[in-house]
Design a protein around this motif. Sequence first.
Motif, PDB file in Angstrom:
ATOM      1  N   ASN A 153       0.826  -1.211   0.000  1.00  0.00           N
ATOM      2  CA  ASN A 153       0.000   0.000   0.000  1.00  0.00           C
ATOM      3  C   ASN A 153       0.859   1.260   0.000  1.00  0.00           C
ATOM      4  OD1 ASN A 153      -2.404  -1.392  -0.050  1.00  0.00           O
ATOM      5  ND2 ASN A 153      -2.660  -1.377   2.156  1.00  0.00           N
TER       6      ASN A 153
ATOM      7  N   ASN B 130      -4.962   4.062  -2.001  1.00  0.00           N
ATOM      8  CA  ASN B 130      -5.775   5.109  -1.382  1.00  0.00           C
ATOM      9  C   ASN B 130      -5.584   5.140   0.132  1.00  0.00           C
ATOM     10  OD1 ASN B 130      -7.267   2.963  -0.476  1.00  0.00           O
ATOM     11  ND2 ASN B 130      -9.052   3.387  -1.727  1.00  0.00           N
TER      12      ASN B 130
ATOM     13  N   HIS C  69       1.294   3.533  -3.578  1.00  0.00           N
ATOM     14  CA  HIS C  69       0.471   4.720  -3.319  1.00  0.00           C
ATOM     15  C   HIS C  69      -1.024   4.417  -3.435  1.00  0.00           C
ATOM     16  CE1 HIS C  69       4.130   7.057  -3.349  1.00  0.00           C
ATOM     17  NE2 HIS C  69       4.446   6.534  -4.529  1.00  0.00           N
TER      18      HIS C  69
END
Length: 95
Positions: free
Chosen positions: A19, A25, A23
């Motif tokens: 994550n 959310n 990048h």
Amino acid sequence: MLAAAFVLFPLMLNLTLINICYHMNAGALTQSVLQTTGITYLLLTDYKRLKQFFFKSLPAIPHPAVHNATVKNILPASAILLSLLFTLYLKTLMH
């Protein structure tokens, strides 16, 4: 609980790093960081037991002594040679 946390920690750490690196959310990142932090807390509650389990000294295990210098040199060389031959074999399968 400890076994499940021990299995789940590397998976959640991997997901958190994915994550971060890709990048994703903010919701997915926040969720994975919170879960990884929670699992870390669960593991640290049993820190003394884990430390004793993983870092206790074991009695010395006897191993057969190899006195012949030729055998000592052939064994590592054969491991390297076999891995190279296997790599070449896999490369020929790809073509």
